[in-house]
Write a protein that holds these residues in place. Structure first.
Motif, PDB file in Angstrom:
ATOM      1  N   TYR A  66      -0.053   2.251  -3.938  1.00  0.00           N
ATOM      2  CA  TYR A  66      -1.062   2.775  -4.860  1.00  0.00           C
ATOM      3  C   TYR A  66      -0.439   3.163  -6.192  1.00  0.00           C
ATOM      4  O   TYR A  66      -1.047   2.984  -7.247  1.00  0.00           O
ATOM      5  CB  TYR A  66      -1.791   3.968  -4.247  1.00  0.00           C
ATOM      6  CG  TYR A  66      -2.801   3.545  -3.217  1.00  0.00           C
ATOM      7  CD1 TYR A  66      -3.975   2.907  -3.590  1.00  0.00           C
ATOM      8  CD2 TYR A  66      -2.575   3.757  -1.871  1.00  0.00           C
ATOM      9  CE1 TYR A  66      -4.905   2.495  -2.649  1.00  0.00           C
ATOM     10  CE2 TYR A  66      -3.498   3.361  -0.920  1.00  0.00           C
ATOM     11  CZ  TYR A  66      -4.655   2.734  -1.320  1.00  0.00           C
ATOM     12  OH  TYR A  66      -5.560   2.325  -0.395  1.00  0.00           O
ATOM     13  N   LEU A  69       0.053  -0.056  -8.084  1.00  0.00           N
ATOM     14  CA  LEU A  69      -1.226  -0.549  -8.587  1.00  0.00           C
ATOM     15  C   LEU A  69      -1.673   0.255  -9.804  1.00  0.00           C
ATOM     16  O   LEU A  69      -2.195  -0.299 -10.770  1.00  0.00           O
ATOM     17  CB  LEU A  69      -2.291  -0.496  -7.492  1.00  0.00           C
ATOM     18  CG  LEU A  69      -2.155  -1.548  -6.399  1.00  0.00           C
ATOM     19  CD1 LEU A  69      -3.156  -1.285  -5.286  1.00  0.00           C
ATOM     20  CD2 LEU A  69      -2.345  -2.935  -6.962  1.00  0.00           C
ATOM     21  N   TYR A  70      -1.447   1.559  -9.775  1.00  0.00           N
ATOM     22  CA  TYR A  70      -1.780   2.378 -10.933  1.00  0.00           C
ATOM     23  C   TYR A  70      -0.970   1.948 -12.155  1.00  0.00           C
ATOM     24  O   TYR A  70      -1.504   1.840 -13.258  1.00  0.00           O
ATOM     25  CB  TYR A  70      -1.539   3.860 -10.645  1.00  0.00           C
ATOM     26  CG  TYR A  70      -1.626   4.689 -11.886  1.00  0.00           C
ATOM     27  CD1 TYR A  70      -2.861   4.999 -12.451  1.00  0.00           C
ATOM     28  CD2 TYR A  70      -0.477   5.124 -12.544  1.00  0.00           C
ATOM     29  CE1 TYR A  70      -2.956   5.735 -13.612  1.00  0.00           C
ATOM     30  CE2 TYR A  70      -0.559   5.866 -13.711  1.00  0.00           C
ATOM     31  CZ  TYR A  70      -1.790   6.165 -14.228  1.00  0.00           C
ATOM     32  OH  TYR A  70      -1.876   6.881 -15.377  1.00  0.00           O
ATOM     33  N   LEU A 111      -4.203  -8.525  -7.629  1.00  0.00           N
ATOM     34  CA  LEU A 111      -5.124  -7.620  -6.942  1.00  0.00           C
ATOM     35  C   LEU A 111      -5.763  -8.300  -5.733  1.00  0.00           C
ATOM     36  O   LEU A 111      -5.883  -7.697  -4.659  1.00  0.00           O
ATOM     37  CB  LEU A 111      -6.190  -7.133  -7.915  1.00  0.00           C
ATOM     38  CG  LEU A 111      -7.176  -6.111  -7.377  1.00  0.00           C
ATOM     39  CD1 LEU A 111      -6.445  -4.839  -6.968  1.00  0.00           C
ATOM     40  CD2 LEU A 111      -8.230  -5.802  -8.418  1.00  0.00           C
ATOM     41  N   ALA A 114      -3.220  -8.439  -2.959  1.00  0.00           N
ATOM     42  CA  ALA A 114      -3.070  -7.136  -2.299  1.00  0.00           C
ATOM     43  C   ALA A 114      -4.275  -6.847  -1.412  1.00  0.00           C
ATOM     44  O   ALA A 114      -4.128  -6.324  -0.303  1.00  0.00           O
ATOM     45  CB  ALA A 114      -2.903  -6.034  -3.349  1.00  0.00           C
ATOM     46  N   LEU A 120      -5.113  -2.455   0.313  1.00  0.00           N
ATOM     47  CA  LEU A 120      -6.055  -1.539  -0.310  1.00  0.00           C
ATOM     48  C   LEU A 120      -6.939  -0.808   0.685  1.00  0.00           C
ATOM     49  O   LEU A 120      -7.813  -0.048   0.279  1.00  0.00           O
ATOM     50  CB  LEU A 120      -6.927  -2.296  -1.320  1.00  0.00           C
ATOM     51  CG  LEU A 120      -6.158  -3.006  -2.435  1.00  0.00           C
ATOM     52  CD1 LEU A 120      -7.102  -3.777  -3.319  1.00  0.00           C
ATOM     53  CD2 LEU A 120      -5.358  -2.021  -3.227  1.00  0.00           C
TER      54      LEU A 120
END
Length: 123
Positions: A66, A69-70, A111, A114, A120
């Motif tokens: 996470y 991803l941020y 994305l 993932a 996610l």
């Protein structure tokens, strides 16, 4: 020839002044700060909780995912603002639009990858 080295002299002078400033600041800090080490001050402190047990703790990998991803979307937003200013300039509209779609396409592929791998899902 003197004009050629003038730029280097200015850069060198600024570097020397910067190093001196940092050295003086650290020296003043070492001389002026109170140093009274106690056992309580030498403990590791985090978020107001006293340490208990050993220092190693297991952390779920998903928290790092996470965070990554941020970072990806933060970089995306940092890239979007300058792009928006260049997009409005004359002669750059079509080229910058294609470049942005390529950039967003790479982010979308990452994305989707993932998401497909189940990264996610919060379970």
């Amino acid at each position: 020839m003197p004009d050629y080295f003038h730029g280097y002299a200015v850069v060198g002078l600024v570097a020397v002044v910067g190093v001196l400033f940092v050295t003086v600041a650290f020296g003043a800090n070492a001389l002026l700060r109170p140093t009274v080490p106690t056992e309580e001050k030498l403990l590791t402190y985090e978020c107001g909780v006293d340490p208990v047990g050993e220092g190693w703790a297991h952390t779920q990998v998903r928290y790092y995912v996470y965070a990554f991803l941020y970072v990806i979307f933060a970089v995306d937003s940092v890239f979007l603002f300058p792009w928006a200013t260049v997009f409005a300039a004359d002669g750059f509209g079509g080229t910058t639009l294609v470049e942005m779609f390529v950039f967003l396409g790479f982010l979308t592929v990452g994305l989707l990858y993932a998401w497909k791998k189940g990264v996610l899902t919060w379970t």
